[in-house]
Design a protein around this motif. Structure first.
Motif, PDB file in Angstrom:
ATOM      1  N   HIS A  57       0.825  -1.203   0.000  1.00 47.36           N
ATOM      2  CA  HIS A  57       0.000   0.000   0.000  1.00 47.36           C
ATOM      3  C   HIS A  57       0.863   1.259   0.000  1.00 47.36           C
ATOM      4  O   HIS A  57       0.538   2.248  -0.667  1.00 47.36           O
ATOM      5  CB  HIS A  57      -0.921  -0.001   1.220  1.00 47.36           C
ATOM      6  CG  HIS A  57      -1.960  -1.069   1.170  1.00 47.36           C
ATOM      7  ND1 HIS A  57      -2.547  -1.595   2.302  1.00 47.36           N
ATOM      8  CD2 HIS A  57      -2.524  -1.740   0.125  1.00 47.36           C
ATOM      9  CE1 HIS A  57      -3.422  -2.527   1.957  1.00 47.36           C
ATOM     10  NE2 HIS A  57      -3.414  -2.638   0.640  1.00 47.36           N
ATOM     11  N   LEU A  58       1.943   1.219   0.744  1.00 47.50           N
ATOM     12  CA  LEU A  58       2.855   2.361   0.778  1.00 47.50           C
ATOM     13  C   LEU A  58       3.516   2.582  -0.576  1.00 47.50           C
ATOM     14  O   LEU A  58       3.675   3.722  -1.030  1.00 47.50           O
ATOM     15  CB  LEU A  58       3.920   2.134   1.855  1.00 47.50           C
ATOM     16  CG  LEU A  58       3.464   2.397   3.288  1.00 47.50           C
ATOM     17  CD1 LEU A  58       4.391   1.705   4.285  1.00 47.50           C
ATOM     18  CD2 LEU A  58       3.430   3.898   3.553  1.00 47.50           C
ATOM     19  N   GLN A  59       3.909   1.499  -1.229  1.00 44.02           N
ATOM     20  CA  GLN A  59       4.542   1.615  -2.532  1.00 44.02           C
ATOM     21  C   GLN A  59       3.611   2.303  -3.533  1.00 44.02           C
ATOM     22  O   GLN A  59       4.021   3.170  -4.305  1.00 44.02           O
ATOM     23  CB  GLN A  59       4.937   0.232  -3.059  1.00 44.02           C
ATOM     24  CG  GLN A  59       5.608   0.245  -4.430  1.00 44.02           C
ATOM     25  CD  GLN A  59       6.910   1.025  -4.448  1.00 44.02           C
ATOM     26  OE1 GLN A  59       7.751   0.850  -3.573  1.00 44.02           O
ATOM     27  NE2 GLN A  59       7.071   1.907  -5.421  1.00 44.02           N
ATOM     28  N   SER A  60       2.339   1.938  -3.510  1.00 43.92           N
ATOM     29  CA  SER A  60       1.368   2.527  -4.426  1.00 43.92           C
ATOM     30  C   SER A  60       1.029   3.967  -4.061  1.00 43.92           C
ATOM     31  O   SER A  60       0.695   4.766  -4.928  1.00 43.92           O
ATOM     32  CB  SER A  60       0.079   1.693  -4.436  1.00 43.92           C
ATOM     33  OG  SER A  60       0.322   0.386  -4.890  1.00 43.92           O
ATOM     34  N   SER A  61       1.125   4.309  -2.775  1.00 49.45           N
ATOM     35  CA  SER A  61       0.704   5.630  -2.317  1.00 49.45           C
ATOM     36  C   SER A  61       1.847   6.631  -2.229  1.00 49.45           C
ATOM     37  O   SER A  61       1.694   7.802  -2.607  1.00 49.45           O
ATOM     38  CB  SER A  61       0.038   5.516  -0.945  1.00 49.45           C
ATOM     39  OG  SER A  61      -1.074   4.657  -0.993  1.00 49.45           O
ATOM     40  N   LEU A  62       3.001   6.180  -1.721  1.00 48.26           N
ATOM     41  CA  LEU A  62       4.112   7.086  -1.466  1.00 48.26           C
ATOM     42  C   LEU A  62       5.388   6.678  -2.195  1.00 48.26           C
ATOM     43  O   LEU A  62       6.438   7.288  -1.996  1.00 48.26           O
ATOM     44  CB  LEU A  62       4.411   7.137   0.043  1.00 48.26           C
ATOM     45  CG  LEU A  62       3.252   7.486   0.978  1.00 48.26           C
ATOM     46  CD1 LEU A  62       3.718   7.512   2.417  1.00 48.26           C
ATOM     47  CD2 LEU A  62       2.629   8.810   0.602  1.00 48.26           C
TER      48      LEU A  62
ATOM     49  N   PRO B 100      12.714   2.619  -1.049  1.00 48.59           N
ATOM     50  CA  PRO B 100      12.241   1.352  -0.476  1.00 48.59           C
ATOM     51  C   PRO B 100      12.563   1.217   1.009  1.00 48.59           C
ATOM     52  O   PRO B 100      11.762   0.685   1.781  1.00 48.59           O
ATOM     53  CB  PRO B 100      12.970   0.299  -1.312  1.00 48.59           C
ATOM     54  CG  PRO B 100      13.189   0.965  -2.633  1.00 48.59           C
ATOM     55  CD  PRO B 100      13.461   2.399  -2.309  1.00 48.59           C
ATOM     56  N   GLN B 101      13.742   1.693   1.401  1.00 52.41           N
ATOM     57  CA  GLN B 101      14.104   1.614   2.814  1.00 52.41           C
ATOM     58  C   GLN B 101      13.173   2.472   3.674  1.00 52.41           C
ATOM     59  O   GLN B 101      12.752   2.060   4.758  1.00 52.41           O
ATOM     60  CB  GLN B 101      15.555   2.058   3.016  1.00 52.41           C
ATOM     61  CG  GLN B 101      16.029   1.943   4.467  1.00 52.41           C
ATOM     62  CD  GLN B 101      17.470   2.396   4.652  1.00 52.41           C
ATOM     63  OE1 GLN B 101      18.093   2.911   3.720  1.00 52.41           O
ATOM     64  NE2 GLN B 101      17.999   2.191   5.845  1.00 52.41           N
ATOM     65  N   GLU B 102      12.828   3.670   3.189  1.00 53.39           N
ATOM     66  CA  GLU B 102      11.903   4.533   3.929  1.00 53.39           C
ATOM     67  C   GLU B 102      10.526   3.891   4.034  1.00 53.39           C
ATOM     68  O   GLU B 102       9.877   3.967   5.085  1.00 53.39           O
ATOM     69  CB  GLU B 102      11.802   5.895   3.254  1.00 53.39           C
ATOM     70  CG  GLU B 102      13.025   6.764   3.425  1.00 53.39           C
ATOM     71  CD  GLU B 102      12.927   8.058   2.648  1.00 53.39           C
ATOM     72  OE1 GLU B 102      13.431   9.096   3.140  1.00 53.39           O
ATOM     73  OE2 GLU B 102      12.346   8.050   1.540  1.00 53.39           O
ATOM     74  N   LEU B 103      10.079   3.252   2.964  1.00 52.08           N
ATOM     75  CA  LEU B 103       8.774   2.592   2.997  1.00 52.08           C
ATOM     76  C   LEU B 103       8.761   1.464   4.024  1.00 52.08           C
ATOM     77  O   LEU B 103       7.770   1.286   4.743  1.00 52.08           O
ATOM     78  CB  LEU B 103       8.430   2.043   1.611  1.00 52.08           C
ATOM     79  CG  LEU B 103       8.264   3.075   0.482  1.00 52.08           C
ATOM     80  CD1 LEU B 103       7.917   2.381  -0.823  1.00 52.08           C
ATOM     81  CD2 LEU B 103       7.199   4.113   0.834  1.00 52.08           C
TER      82      LEU B 103
ATOM     83  N   PHE C 126      -4.877   9.315  -2.053  1.00 46.90           N
ATOM     84  CA  PHE C 126      -3.493   9.063  -2.449  1.00 46.90           C
ATOM     85  C   PHE C 126      -3.396   8.674  -3.929  1.00 46.90           C
ATOM     86  O   PHE C 126      -2.638   7.787  -4.314  1.00 46.90           O
ATOM     87  CB  PHE C 126      -2.855   7.990  -1.569  1.00 46.90           C
ATOM     88  CG  PHE C 126      -2.414   8.500  -0.228  1.00 46.90           C
ATOM     89  CD1 PHE C 126      -1.185   9.099  -0.059  1.00 46.90           C
ATOM     90  CD2 PHE C 126      -3.256   8.388   0.867  1.00 46.90           C
ATOM     91  CE1 PHE C 126      -0.778   9.580   1.178  1.00 46.90           C
ATOM     92  CE2 PHE C 126      -2.872   8.870   2.113  1.00 46.90           C
ATOM     93  CZ  PHE C 126      -1.620   9.472   2.260  1.00 46.90           C
ATOM     94  N   GLY C 127      -4.154   9.371  -4.756  1.00 46.19           N
ATOM     95  CA  GLY C 127      -4.047   9.185  -6.199  1.00 46.19           C
ATOM     96  C   GLY C 127      -4.735   7.961  -6.741  1.00 46.19           C
ATOM     97  O   GLY C 127      -4.596   7.646  -7.927  1.00 46.19           O
ATOM     98  N   ARG C 128      -5.468   7.240  -5.902  1.00 42.86           N
ATOM     99  CA  ARG C 128      -6.172   6.045  -6.354  1.00 42.86           C
ATOM    100  C   ARG C 128      -7.628   6.101  -5.919  1.00 42.86           C
ATOM    101  O   ARG C 128      -7.938   6.653  -4.859  1.00 42.86           O
ATOM    102  CB  ARG C 128      -5.520   4.781  -5.770  1.00 42.86           C
ATOM    103  CG  ARG C 128      -4.163   4.467  -6.361  1.00 42.86           C
ATOM    104  CD  ARG C 128      -3.629   3.151  -5.794  1.00 42.86           C
ATOM    105  NE  ARG C 128      -3.205   3.297  -4.413  1.00 42.86           N
ATOM    106  CZ  ARG C 128      -3.034   2.273  -3.579  1.00 42.86           C
ATOM    107  NH1 ARG C 128      -3.297   1.046  -3.981  1.00 42.86           N
ATOM    108  NH2 ARG C 128      -2.618   2.474  -2.354  1.00 42.86           N
ATOM    109  N   PRO C 129      -8.528   5.519  -6.721  1.00 45.92           N
ATOM    110  CA  PRO C 129      -9.936   5.509  -6.313  1.00 45.92           C
ATOM    111  C   PRO C 129     -10.148   4.633  -5.090  1.00 45.92           C
ATOM    112  O   PRO C 129      -9.659   3.503  -5.028  1.00 45.92           O
ATOM    113  CB  PRO C 129     -10.661   4.942  -7.547  1.00 45.92           C
ATOM    114  CG  PRO C 129      -9.623   4.201  -8.313  1.00 45.92           C
ATOM    115  CD  PRO C 129      -8.318   4.895  -8.044  1.00 45.92           C
ATOM    116  N   ALA C 130     -10.862   5.169  -4.119  1.00 44.41           N
ATOM    117  CA  ALA C 130     -11.136   4.452  -2.873  1.00 44.41           C
ATOM    118  C   ALA C 130     -12.639   4.480  -2.616  1.00 44.41           C
ATOM    119  O   ALA C 130     -13.245   5.556  -2.578  1.00 44.41           O
ATOM    120  CB  ALA C 130     -10.377   5.091  -1.706  1.00 44.41           C
ATOM    121  N   SER C 131     -13.226   3.315  -2.449  1.00 43.03           N
ATOM    122  CA  SER C 131     -14.660   3.219  -2.191  1.00 43.03           C
ATOM    123  C   SER C 131     -14.966   3.727  -0.781  1.00 43.03           C
ATOM    124  O   SER C 131     -14.367   3.290   0.197  1.00 43.03           O
ATOM    125  CB  SER C 131     -15.117   1.761  -2.339  1.00 43.03           C
ATOM    126  OG  SER C 131     -16.491   1.648  -2.032  1.00 43.03           O
TER     127      SER C 131
END
Length: 331
Positions: A72-77, A83-86, A227-232
């Motif tokens: 989820h973090l990869q897709s959002s941030l 990668p280390q920060e995620l 976060f840039g993605r559709p969320a229901s």
């Protein structure tokens, strides 16, 4: 000739313990209550310090939760974080979940009308306080962030009539315990199934009604950007606000380090005048409070529940989108 049978869905090891009302669910309840009882016997600061150790065990026993958080973090941030920060954010997220569980039991009894300021610092709360003191009702919205139950306990301790809409816990015994403990501390809980009518009555009587605003609402929900993605997202918050013409207060409770100190703040207030002029008021309301929750998360993403399947449901014609920019606060 017989056709091969379809593979059975793999049952998770934890499911019989966390769900239902059978013997295993009762054993899980007894185990959790025993652990929480021990935690109540030691200083809250020490219990919160233990979250890091418990989170490390969690990562080993149930590694899929950390994998979900990182995905989820990869897709959002992912566009702005290494990668280390995620991975660091994912680890901090799991620690935050453990800390929330400890606070869920140990903190409410400490927040009283004369003691709340030992633990809580109010941030940008003046406008919200004016709304609350008018006594005409308001909808409180927050996300799965930080110690997100604290605002409700604070307002209850200060004498406001507050009702929280909740999703029942799968474990029957734990659910009864949580509901009973919240009533003891002045909160009224409504089951989210069929809560709309009751919530409207409370709002019209001048009460405050609290919602967790970042839960997946399935394919029938309203899709807005998160976060840039559709969320229901559930339509009930917007529909209630439009029906009762009460403001929506988007707030948060941010943990300040590993000590029991919290910032309780207001990110945005949506007033009836704001949405009545919109072409699609319901969509506007839903997007605006979702954007406000995202802004809170961006201030410190380590405290968001990234293991939560926020984007589980997707529009049939949509398959992903670019990740937005993000900032990582290290303080």
């Amino acid at each position: 000739m017989s056709l091969p049978s379809s593979p059975a869905k793999k049952k998770r090891l934890t499911d019989p313990f966390l769900k239902g009302s059978g013997l295993r669910a009762r054993l899980a309840y007894v185990g959790i209550r025993s652990l929480l009882a021990v935690m109540q016997m030691v200083p809250l600061e020490s219990s919160l310090d233990s979250a890091r150790v418990i989170a490390r065990i969690w990562k080993i026993v149930l590694p899929r939760h950390r994998r979900h958080a990182i995905a989820h973090l990869q897709s959002s941030l992912g566009a702005e974080c290494t990668p280390q920060e995620l991975e660091q954010i994912a680890d901090a997220c799991m620690e935050s979940v453990i800390m929330f569980a400890i606070e869920l039991v140990c903190l409410p009894r400490r927040i009283g009308s004369l003691t709340w300021n030992r633990y809580i610092e109010l941030v940008q709360f003046d406008a919200a306080l004016r709304v609350l003191l008018e006594g005409r009702g308001a909808i409180l919205v927050t996300g799965h962030y930080g110690s997100f139950e604290i605002m409700g306990h604070l307002l209850s301790a200060l004498g406001f009539d507050i009702v929280a809409v909740m999703r029942p816990i799968d474990n029957h015994y734990l659910n009864k315990f949580v509901v009973a403990s919240r009533k003891t501390n002045g909160l009224t809980l409504l089951d989210k199934k069929g809560a709309a009518a009751s919530a409207e009555e409370h709002l019209r009587s001048g009460a405050l009604v609290g919602f967790i605003g970042d839960q997946d609402a399935g394919r029938k929900g309203m899709f807005v950007d998160f976060f840039g993605r559709p969320a229901s997202t559930y339509k009930s918050i917007g529909l209630l606000a439009m029906a009762t013409k009460v403001p929506i207060i988007v707030g948060y409770a941010r943990r300040m380090g590993n000590k029991p100190r919290y910032q309780v703040g207001v990110q945005r207030i949506l007033y009836p005048d704001d949405w009545e002029s919109q072409d699609d008021p319901l969509h506007w309301i839903t997007q605006e409070y979702t954007t406000a929750i995202e802004e809170v998360v961006r201030d410190d993403p380590r405290q968001y529940l990234w293991i939560h399947r926020r984007w589980k449901s997707q529009p049939r014609a949509t398959k992903g989108s670019a990740a937005p920019k993000a900032t990582l606060r290290t303080g």
